[in-house]
Design a protein around this motif. Sequence first.
Motif, PDB file in Angstrom:
ATOM      1  N   LYS A  72       1.291  -1.627  -2.315  1.00  0.00           N
ATOM      2  CA  LYS A  72       2.021  -1.419  -3.564  1.00  0.00           C
ATOM      3  C   LYS A  72       3.340  -0.691  -3.339  1.00  0.00           C
ATOM      4  CE  LYS A  72       1.793   0.836  -8.050  1.00  0.00           C
ATOM      5  NZ  LYS A  72       2.837   1.837  -7.758  1.00  0.00           N
ATOM      6  N   THR A  75       6.510   2.425  -8.425  1.00  0.00           N
ATOM      7  CA  THR A  75       6.822   1.867  -9.742  1.00  0.00           C
ATOM      8  C   THR A  75       7.217   2.987 -10.702  1.00  0.00           C
ATOM      9  OG1 THR A  75       4.451   2.008 -10.167  1.00  0.00           O
ATOM     10  CG2 THR A  75       5.322  -0.173  -9.640  1.00  0.00           C
ATOM     11  N   ILE A  76       7.994   2.626 -11.710  1.00  0.00           N
ATOM     12  CA  ILE A  76       8.370   3.588 -12.747  1.00  0.00           C
ATOM     13  C   ILE A  76       7.186   3.833 -13.672  1.00  0.00           C
ATOM     14  CG2 ILE A  76       9.772   3.889 -14.825  1.00  0.00           C
ATOM     15  CD1 ILE A  76      11.939   2.162 -13.400  1.00  0.00           C
ATOM     16  N   ARG A  82      12.995   5.934 -20.312  1.00  0.00           N
ATOM     17  CA  ARG A  82      12.790   4.570 -19.810  1.00  0.00           C
ATOM     18  C   ARG A  82      12.588   3.574 -20.952  1.00  0.00           C
ATOM     19  NH1 ARG A  82      14.263   4.449 -14.447  1.00  0.00           N
ATOM     20  NH2 ARG A  82      13.055   5.920 -13.209  1.00  0.00           N
ATOM     21  N   ASN A  96      -0.299   3.331 -11.460  1.00  0.00           N
ATOM     22  CA  ASN A  96      -1.235   3.968 -10.538  1.00  0.00           C
ATOM     23  C   ASN A  96      -2.497   4.411 -11.265  1.00  0.00           C
ATOM     24  OD1 ASN A  96       0.483   3.546  -8.471  1.00  0.00           O
ATOM     25  ND2 ASN A  96       1.179   5.645  -8.283  1.00  0.00           N
ATOM     26  N   ALA A 287       8.735  11.554   2.035  1.00  0.00           N
ATOM     27  CA  ALA A 287       9.059  10.218   2.536  1.00  0.00           C
ATOM     28  C   ALA A 287       8.390   9.946   3.880  1.00  0.00           C
ATOM     29  CB  ALA A 287      10.565  10.046   2.650  1.00  0.00           C
ATOM     30  N   GLU A 303       0.160   2.581  -0.397  1.00  0.00           N
ATOM     31  CA  GLU A 303       1.474   2.773  -1.019  1.00  0.00           C
ATOM     32  C   GLU A 303       2.196   3.929  -0.335  1.00  0.00           C
ATOM     33  OE1 GLU A 303       0.969   3.940  -5.099  1.00  0.00           O
ATOM     34  OE2 GLU A 303      -0.228   5.664  -4.565  1.00  0.00           O
ATOM     35  N   HIS A 306       5.908   8.763  -2.332  1.00  0.00           N
ATOM     36  CA  HIS A 306       7.039   9.131  -3.196  1.00  0.00           C
ATOM     37  C   HIS A 306       7.250   8.105  -4.311  1.00  0.00           C
ATOM     38  CE1 HIS A 306       9.516   6.074  -1.245  1.00  0.00           C
ATOM     39  NE2 HIS A 306       9.057   6.502  -0.085  1.00  0.00           N
ATOM     40  N   GLN A 310      15.055   7.116  -7.875  1.00  0.00           N
ATOM     41  CA  GLN A 310      15.979   6.705  -8.934  1.00  0.00           C
ATOM     42  C   GLN A 310      17.442   7.097  -8.649  1.00  0.00           C
ATOM     43  OE1 GLN A 310      15.082   8.657 -12.633  1.00  0.00           O
ATOM     44  NE2 GLN A 310      16.250   7.218 -13.850  1.00  0.00           N
ATOM     45  N   HIS A 312      19.051   7.536  -5.891  1.00  0.00           N
ATOM     46  CA  HIS A 312      19.659   6.675  -4.870  1.00  0.00           C
ATOM     47  C   HIS A 312      19.942   5.283  -5.453  1.00  0.00           C
ATOM     48  CE1 HIS A 312      18.037   9.141  -1.192  1.00  0.00           C
ATOM     49  NE2 HIS A 312      18.244   9.917  -2.230  1.00  0.00           N
ATOM     50  N   THR A 324      18.271   5.941   2.163  1.00  0.00           N
ATOM     51  CA  THR A 324      16.917   6.150   1.653  1.00  0.00           C
ATOM     52  C   THR A 324      15.901   5.863   2.753  1.00  0.00           C
ATOM     53  OG1 THR A 324      17.786   5.267  -0.418  1.00  0.00           O
ATOM     54  CG2 THR A 324      15.403   5.662  -0.307  1.00  0.00           C
ATOM     55  N   ASN A 325      14.967   6.755   2.892  1.00  0.00           N
ATOM     56  CA  ASN A 325      13.977   6.680   3.969  1.00  0.00           C
ATOM     57  C   ASN A 325      12.885   5.650   3.629  1.00  0.00           C
ATOM     58  OD1 ASN A 325      11.861   7.199   5.778  1.00  0.00           O
ATOM     59  ND2 ASN A 325      12.348   9.377   5.881  1.00  0.00           N
ATOM     60  N   ASP A 372      17.736  12.306   4.861  1.00  0.00           N
ATOM     61  CA  ASP A 372      16.713  13.303   4.511  1.00  0.00           C
ATOM     62  C   ASP A 372      16.092  13.929   5.758  1.00  0.00           C
ATOM     63  OD1 ASP A 372      15.708  10.627   4.870  1.00  0.00           O
ATOM     64  OD2 ASP A 372      13.747  11.340   4.233  1.00  0.00           O
TER      65      ASP A 372
HETATM   66  P1  NAP Z   1      11.080  10.292  -6.260  1.00  0.00           P
HETATM   67  O1  NAP Z   1      11.371   8.864  -6.390  1.00  0.00           O
HETATM   68  O2  NAP Z   1       9.934  10.635  -5.378  1.00  0.00           O
HETATM   69  O3  NAP Z   1      12.381  11.038  -5.724  1.00  0.00           O
HETATM   70  C1  NAP Z   1      12.644  12.409  -5.887  1.00  0.00           C
HETATM   71  C2  NAP Z   1      13.670  12.863  -4.862  1.00  0.00           C
HETATM   72  O4  NAP Z   1      13.003  13.029  -3.608  1.00  0.00           O
HETATM   73  C3  NAP Z   1      14.784  11.882  -4.603  1.00  0.00           C
HETATM   74  O5  NAP Z   1      15.818  12.000  -5.529  1.00  0.00           O
HETATM   75  C4  NAP Z   1      15.167  12.212  -3.181  1.00  0.00           C
HETATM   76  O6  NAP Z   1      15.924  13.423  -3.100  1.00  0.00           O
HETATM   77  C5  NAP Z   1      13.814  12.531  -2.564  1.00  0.00           C
HETATM   78  N1  NAP Z   1      13.168  11.326  -2.018  1.00  0.00           N
HETATM   79  C6  NAP Z   1      11.996  10.759  -2.425  1.00  0.00           C
HETATM   80  N2  NAP Z   1      11.704   9.690  -1.690  1.00  0.00           N
HETATM   81  C7  NAP Z   1      12.704   9.570  -0.784  1.00  0.00           C
HETATM   82  C8  NAP Z   1      12.982   8.626   0.248  1.00  0.00           C
HETATM   83  N3  NAP Z   1      12.153   7.597   0.490  1.00  0.00           N
HETATM   84  N4  NAP Z   1      14.093   8.797   0.995  1.00  0.00           N
HETATM   85  C9  NAP Z   1      14.933   9.808   0.751  1.00  0.00           C
HETATM   86  N5  NAP Z   1      14.735  10.721  -0.215  1.00  0.00           N
HETATM   87  C10 NAP Z   1      13.642  10.607  -0.974  1.00  0.00           C
HETATM   88  O7  NAP Z   1      10.789  10.939  -7.674  1.00  0.00           O
HETATM   89  P2  NAP Z   1      11.605  10.807  -9.049  1.00  0.00           P
HETATM   90  O8  NAP Z   1      13.050  10.476  -8.798  1.00  0.00           O
HETATM   91  O9  NAP Z   1      11.229  12.014  -9.778  1.00  0.00           O
HETATM   92  O10 NAP Z   1      10.948   9.599  -9.767  1.00  0.00           O
HETATM   93  C11 NAP Z   1      11.552   8.316  -9.865  1.00  0.00           C
HETATM   94  C12 NAP Z   1      10.556   7.365 -10.498  1.00  0.00           C
HETATM   95  O11 NAP Z   1       9.451   7.199  -9.637  1.00  0.00           O
HETATM   96  C13 NAP Z   1      10.000   7.848 -11.826  1.00  0.00           C
HETATM   97  O12 NAP Z   1      10.213   6.845 -12.805  1.00  0.00           O
HETATM   98  C14 NAP Z   1       8.525   8.054 -11.580  1.00  0.00           C
HETATM   99  O13 NAP Z   1       7.764   7.629 -12.674  1.00  0.00           O
HETATM  100  C15 NAP Z   1       8.257   7.184 -10.393  1.00  0.00           C
HETATM  101  N6  NAP Z   1       7.156   7.631  -9.506  1.00  0.00           N
HETATM  102  C16 NAP Z   1       6.353   6.651  -9.019  1.00  0.00           C
HETATM  103  C17 NAP Z   1       5.364   6.956  -8.113  1.00  0.00           C
HETATM  104  C18 NAP Z   1       4.516   5.841  -7.577  1.00  0.00           C
HETATM  105  O14 NAP Z   1       4.676   4.703  -7.964  1.00  0.00           O
HETATM  106  N7  NAP Z   1       3.611   6.126  -6.692  1.00  0.00           N
HETATM  107  C19 NAP Z   1       5.184   8.273  -7.690  1.00  0.00           C
HETATM  108  C20 NAP Z   1       6.042   9.263  -8.186  1.00  0.00           C
HETATM  109  C21 NAP Z   1       7.041   8.908  -9.085  1.00  0.00           C
HETATM  110  P3  NAP Z   1      17.541  13.458  -3.137  1.00  0.00           P
HETATM  111  O15 NAP Z   1      17.929  12.869  -4.446  1.00  0.00           O
HETATM  112  O16 NAP Z   1      17.806  14.923  -3.032  1.00  0.00           O
HETATM  113  O17 NAP Z   1      18.058  12.657  -1.991  1.00  0.00           O
END
Ligand code: NAP
Length: 401
Positions: A72, A75-76, A82, A96, A287, A303, A306, A310, A312, A324-325, A372
Amino acid sequence: MEKLTMKTPLVEMDGDEMTRILWKMIKEELLLPYIDLKTEYYDLGLEHRNETDDQVTIDSAEATKKYGVAVKCATITPNAARMTEYHLKEMWKSPNGTIRAALDGTVFRAPIIVKGIEPCVKNWEKPITLARHAYGDVYKNTEIKVPGPGKAELVFTAQDGAQIRETIHDFTGAGIIQGIHNTDKSIASFARACFNYALDTKQDLWFATKDTISKKYDHNFKDIFQEIYDAEYQQQFEQAGIEYFYTLIDDAVARVMKAKGGFIWACKNYDGDVMSDMVSSAFGSLAMMTSVLVSPDGVYEYEAAHGTVQRHYYKHLKGEETSTNSVATIFAWTGALKKRGELDGSPELMAFADRLERATIQTIEDGKMTKDLALITSLKDVTVLNSEGFIKAVRETLETM
Ligand code: NAP
Ligand code: MG
């Protein structure tokens, strides 16, 4: 070179934003050139979830039960912002959460260890896998803010009307009360998922609660784990040369800090929430963390730990470069391919997945990484790559193997 073939499809759940972009790149650069990829594709991107009234998420979970293995993309989970951004018909539930409920699973999270990204805890030499019970306790609570003097009681009414009644507290002034629950069925599923995962990965299993204080609630967790272990797992554990170890949660925390790693730490829901964030950040980065949902009847969904990254994605949309990692998403694919290979008796598929993991780690250890990691590495003179550049560098390493 001839492409590897697959006997049975695995379920592919596509996702949102930056991780959706990485998903496509990973497939094109690292999978499709080497494997005749057989997947049953479900688009869990928010637009398609909205178009199908979220039926696609339910269908993907059902398909996972059918095929046994899924991978997987992040996902948002919709919130108010949203709703407007994607013109949603409803605030759809977290995919999830839906998938977890359908599979009755336990989530296992483990860090990906790379030389040059050292854990803050210097004696942690091997990964610590955290197994979090994902049902009940404080996450399904009922609370009352007590306005003033009075008596708080805990009452259970059986189907035949018989009651069990306990006094919680005789309040002389304002205060708070909270009711929480769990079920024997859910605790037993959690226990079996942990024991199976320990056998599967040949690691010791630790479990801890506060049973000295919570003599019925937490003690019930301890008892169910012990009964299932004695009846179903003891011999298998002995044969595999691994151990099941129960202790108090505060003792577990102290021991974890002094341990070398290389074990699974099973946690009640709240402990797992808190401790998985501590363990993952102490190991370096979200990451660099794998995540797999395991159901008691042996269904696996892989999955990244993280989200959709968003911030990025918005840069990407503006045409700006991103770094992005993709490691956790690559490892979600290799985890699923390895499991598919194992279930289908296909050692070539398992070997390919292993090679791709080693190529990913080797690339970072050679000093080529995303921003990162560059910020936290102890390696000198590293090359910071963009999102696509890193995936291409992994491909180059893979070609040399
Ligand atoms: P996020 O996607 O985990 O990212 C938060 C911050 O962590 C990013 O802005 C970035 O920091 C850093 N980061 C996370 N993953 C990274 C990667 N692969 N490479 C580099 N930096 C990374 O959390 P979010 O921005 O709070 O959430 C965005 C969406 O994801 C939301 O809509 C949420 O609902 C969804 N979400 C989905 C899942 C899932 O499907 N399992 C889990 C959690 C959240 P910097 O900006 O400082 O570079
Ligand atoms: Mg949390």
